[in-house]
Design a protein around this motif. Structure first.
Motif, PDB file in Angstrom:
ATOM      1  N   ARG A   1     -24.644  -8.638  69.395  1.00 17.94           N
ATOM      2  CA  ARG A   1     -25.326  -9.205  68.229  1.00 17.94           C
ATOM      3  C   ARG A   1     -25.138 -10.719  68.227  1.00 17.94           C
ATOM      4  O   ARG A   1     -24.035 -11.196  68.504  1.00 17.94           O
ATOM      5  CB  ARG A   1     -24.718  -8.671  66.929  1.00 17.94           C
TER       6      ARG A   1
ATOM      7  N   ARG B   1     -36.673 -10.897  73.628  1.00 20.59           N
ATOM      8  CA  ARG B   1     -37.905 -10.103  73.682  1.00 20.59           C
ATOM      9  C   ARG B   1     -38.851 -10.498  72.553  1.00 20.59           C
ATOM     10  O   ARG B   1     -40.060 -10.594  72.744  1.00 20.59           O
ATOM     11  CB  ARG B   1     -37.576  -8.601  73.607  1.00 20.59           C
ATOM     12  N   LEU B   2     -38.264 -10.747  71.377  1.00 20.91           N
ATOM     13  CA  LEU B   2     -39.085 -11.175  70.241  1.00 20.91           C
ATOM     14  C   LEU B   2     -39.760 -12.518  70.547  1.00 20.91           C
ATOM     15  O   LEU B   2     -40.967 -12.675  70.377  1.00 20.91           O
ATOM     16  CB  LEU B   2     -38.207 -11.278  68.990  1.00 20.91           C
TER      17      LEU B   2
ATOM     18  N   GLU C   1     -32.739  -8.752  72.294  1.00 18.98           N
ATOM     19  CA  GLU C   1     -33.837  -8.573  71.330  1.00 18.98           C
ATOM     20  C   GLU C   1     -34.430  -9.914  70.907  1.00 18.98           C
ATOM     21  O   GLU C   1     -35.639 -10.055  70.749  1.00 18.98           O
ATOM     22  CB  GLU C   1     -33.338  -7.820  70.091  1.00 18.98           C
ATOM     23  N   THR C   2     -33.541 -10.891  70.719  1.00 17.31           N
ATOM     24  CA  THR C   2     -34.011 -12.227  70.345  1.00 17.31           C
ATOM     25  C   THR C   2     -34.967 -12.758  71.409  1.00 17.31           C
ATOM     26  O   THR C   2     -36.008 -13.339  71.098  1.00 17.31           O
ATOM     27  CB  THR C   2     -32.815 -13.191  70.213  1.00 17.31           C
TER      28      THR C   2
ATOM     29  N   LEU D   1     -31.386 -18.960  64.751  1.00 14.72           N
ATOM     30  CA  LEU D   1     -31.168 -17.641  65.352  1.00 14.72           C
ATOM     31  C   LEU D   1     -31.000 -16.608  64.244  1.00 14.72           C
ATOM     32  O   LEU D   1     -30.535 -16.932  63.159  1.00 14.72           O
ATOM     33  CB  LEU D   1     -29.898 -17.661  66.214  1.00 14.72           C
ATOM     34  N   LEU D   2     -31.399 -15.382  64.539  1.00 16.42           N
ATOM     35  CA  LEU D   2     -31.210 -14.284  63.582  1.00 16.42           C
ATOM     36  C   LEU D   2     -29.934 -13.543  63.978  1.00 16.42           C
ATOM     37  O   LEU D   2     -29.844 -13.008  65.084  1.00 16.42           O
ATOM     38  CB  LEU D   2     -32.412 -13.347  63.617  1.00 16.42           C
ATOM     39  N   LYS D   3     -28.978 -13.499  63.047  1.00 13.73           N
ATOM     40  CA  LYS D   3     -27.674 -12.912  63.365  1.00 13.73           C
ATOM     41  C   LYS D   3     -27.744 -11.415  63.615  1.00 13.73           C
ATOM     42  O   LYS D   3     -26.907 -10.854  64.306  1.00 13.73           O
ATOM     43  CB  LYS D   3     -26.711 -13.158  62.198  1.00 13.73           C
ATOM     44  N   ASP D   4     -28.740 -10.748  63.021  1.00 12.69           N
ATOM     45  CA  ASP D   4     -28.758  -9.287  63.116  1.00 12.69           C
ATOM     46  C   ASP D   4     -29.545  -8.747  64.303  1.00 12.69           C
ATOM     47  O   ASP D   4     -29.687  -7.541  64.448  1.00 12.69           O
ATOM     48  CB  ASP D   4     -29.244  -8.655  61.797  1.00 12.69           C
ATOM     49  N   LEU D   5     -30.026  -9.623  65.176  1.00 11.94           N
ATOM     50  CA  LEU D   5     -30.625  -9.158  66.422  1.00 11.94           C
ATOM     51  C   LEU D   5     -29.600  -9.309  67.546  1.00 11.94           C
ATOM     52  O   LEU D   5     -28.673 -10.107  67.445  1.00 11.94           O
ATOM     53  CB  LEU D   5     -31.858  -9.993  66.773  1.00 11.94           C
ATOM     54  N   THR D   6     -29.809  -8.555  68.635  1.00 11.71           N
ATOM     55  CA  THR D   6     -28.961  -8.784  69.802  1.00 11.71           C
ATOM     56  C   THR D   6     -29.561  -9.933  70.607  1.00 11.71           C
ATOM     57  O   THR D   6     -30.681 -10.372  70.358  1.00 11.71           O
ATOM     58  CB  THR D   6     -28.875  -7.540  70.708  1.00 11.71           C
TER      59      THR D   6
END
Lengths: 313, 262
Positions: free
Chosen positions: A142, A114-115, A111-112, A103-108
């Motif tokens: 986040r 949607r990406l 957003e994760t 997981l990317l910590k800096d996305l909500t």
């Protein structure tokens, strides 16, 4: 043990002609001198909910990685709905919830999703998977600020996006508290009831028992038992009675109902049985046994006995 | 055939290895959300320009087709673009250490599309560095011929592609979440030896000789050429091409090893 298949998908007779959801044939994988997987054959039909149960280091994660195309077997083949894992992944046929990371910590949270959704040809709506994973209320949080359980449900939501035929979960509840674990499984169960094939790796017998139709026991890179949860549970439900009893009559002890094995070590006798009460009653009333000790047989013991049996045969 | 098998056949694989605008937009948003990235890419070059380029006795002296303030502005834009593109490329390291790269392998996103997005986002951030630094220059007394604004700006931006490749190379080489903390001092050294902060003529002969072989030197000469009116020397052009080849080659090599690792 007999292999049993409980098919949840309400397609009735048509199932017989179906391509298996998973077909593993003669799978092996080594890392240097460590033989992590030593020949696994396994067929899982669409709609089954299967637990891949084994102690740490049994080869579960290695097998899951090969199933998902994250690593390539040394020998053998993997087919997911008749396709190579990589092709199945690109078509969104198979999705996975991994143990940690990813997981990317800096996305909500939203957003994760949607990406992830943007990467597939067709997906369920983001709002729908948020609801089904039970994280709609934290959509704007986040990822770095989410608890372990919330992150795991986000991974589950990501896995739901392509609406996969097969969902693979690798030790999905590691590090969750009891409440989080229960909520997570409730969501998975709800999802499985819609007919999705679910395969999860776990080292908790309780999880396998509570959520799987079929339990595949893995130990030292091999399948050592394959059956219903009840069958596997009975394998590990016995108790071990240990007593000091000089000159024990092994045959008599063996004849007590429920006794599986009797072992004599000097003045000690070790009896494993599915009915420890009967053993105790016998020892206390008919023999001079003393220092009695009763221990529950755990999964580890079952693995050891199954593996050593396998080695003997 | 059952529904599942039909579904297997009906399900399609996305076009362009899943390269898409939503992905680029969200990646860009992620970058701009990172305070450190914004400070290095936008705030620092502008600050350095204001400190060294404006209000000095030399600021309004001629530097060819413009003034010295403009010369320093071009240097700082290059510095900012270099930090932006290196940082953008090096995001690969962060994503590998967080397990995101592995997660992406459970999606249809192709490795080529992934790296294209990384480079594109790095270049967009680099463009932001250039635009903001040039805007600061325009507002505070940097003067150049109109065409020189455009040509130098584009040269700085295109040239920073060298460092996007450097970032990707390092991103695959250094498996660290704090990759920019490792690269930061190195980049500052490159900038110093490239003559971005101090004219090379003011260095000792030994330093000057070493400087000619460092990765910022050639690019710095080339991007200033339209302003000074002096054609860049062969040494500068060769320097750019060699370092471009080294970094792109390194990135392709590590990238190939990474995708082959199964």
């Amino acid at each position: 043990m007999t292999q049993t298949r409980t098919l949840r998908r309400p397609t009735g007779g048509a199932v017989a002609d179906t391509l298996p959801a998973i077909e593993l044939v003669g799978l092996t994988k080594s890392f240097g001198a460590v033989r992590a997987v030593r020949g696994i054959d396994l067929t899982i039909a669409p709609g089954e909910v299967v637990a891949f149960l084994g102690p740490n280091g049994a080869g579960k994660t290695t097998t899951v990685d090969m199933l998902l195309g994250l690593s390539r077997p040394d020998e053998g083949s993997v087919r997911v709905h008749g396709l190579e894992p990589g092709h199945a992944v690109r078509r969104g046929l198979v999705a996975a919830v991994m143990q940690t990371g990813g997981l990317l910590k800096d996305l909500t949270v939203e957003e994760t999703l949607r990406l992830t959704a943007s990467l597939f040809a067709d997906t369920r709506p983001v709002g729908e998977v948020l609801e089904r994973a039970g994280i709609a209320d934290i959509a704007d949080r986040r990822v770095g600020k989410c608890s372990g359980g919330q992150q795991q449900r986000l991974r589950f939501a990501m896995a739901l996006l392509p609406d996969p035929e097969l969902l693979v979960l690798d030790e999905p509840t590691t590090g969750m508290d009891v409440g989080g674990r229960r909520e997570f499984w409730a969501a998975i169960r709800e999802d499985a009831s819609r007919g999705r094939t679910v395969v999860f790796a776990t080292h908790y017998l309780e999880e396998a028992d509570a959520y799987a139709d079929r339990v595949v026991l893995v130990s030292h890179g091999r399948v050592v038992a394959d059956g219903t949860a009840a069958q596997v549970k009975s394998l590990v439900s016995g108790r071990t009675v240990r007593a000091t009893l000089p000159n024990a009559d092994q045959a008599v002890l063996q004849a007590i109902p429920g006794v599986e094995t009797v072992e004599v070590r000097g003045d000690s006798v070790i009896v494993s049985s599915t009915d420890s009460d009967a053993v105790l009653r016998h020892l206390l009333t008919r023999t001079a046994a003393r220092d009695l000790e009763v221990t529950a047989r755990g999964l580890e013991d079952a693995f050891i006995s199954l593996t050593s049996e396998g080695a003997q045969s | 055939m059952t529904t599942a098998d039909l579904a297997a056949n009906e399900r399609s694989v996305p076009r362009f290895g899943s390269f898409n605008s939503t992905l680029v937009r969200l990646e860009l948003r992620r970058m701009l959300r990172n305070r450190r990235t914004v400070i290095f890419s936008v705030v620092m070059p502008v600050l350095f320009f204001l400190l060294f380029g404006t209000g000095k006795s030399y600021s309004d002296e001629s530097a060819g087709h413009g003034n010295v303030a403009a010369f320093i502005m071009v240097s700082m834009a290059l510095y900012g673009a270099m930090l932006s593109t290196t940082g953008g490329g090096a995001m690969v390291a962060v994503e590998r250490s967080q397990g995101w790269s592995r997660q992406l392998r459970l999606t249809p996103l192709s490795s080529t599309a992934y790296i294209s997005v990384k480079v594109l986002v790095a270049m967009l951030l680099g463009a932001l560095s250039v635009v903001v630094t040039y805007a600061a220059g325009a507002l505070t007394g940097a003067h150049m011929d109109t065409s020189v604004w455009l040509v130098t700006g584009v040269a700085v931006w295109v040239g920073s592609l060298v460092f996007a490749a450097f970032g990707v190379f390092m991103g695959y080489l250094l498996p660290s979440e704090n990759v920019m903390q490792i690269l930061g001092p190195g980049l500052a050294l490159f900038a110093f030896l490239g003559g971005l902060f101090l004219p090379l003529e003011e260095m000792s002969p030994t330093f000057r000789t070493i400087a000619h072989f460092t990765p910022m030197y050639g690019l710095n000469e080339v991007v200033h050429a339209p302003l000074t009116g002096d054609a860049p020397g062969w040494a500068a052009v060769v320097n750019v091409l060699v370092w471009l080849a080294v970094f792109v080659g390194g990135a392709v090599w590590r990238f190939g090893r990474d995708t082959a690792r199964v």
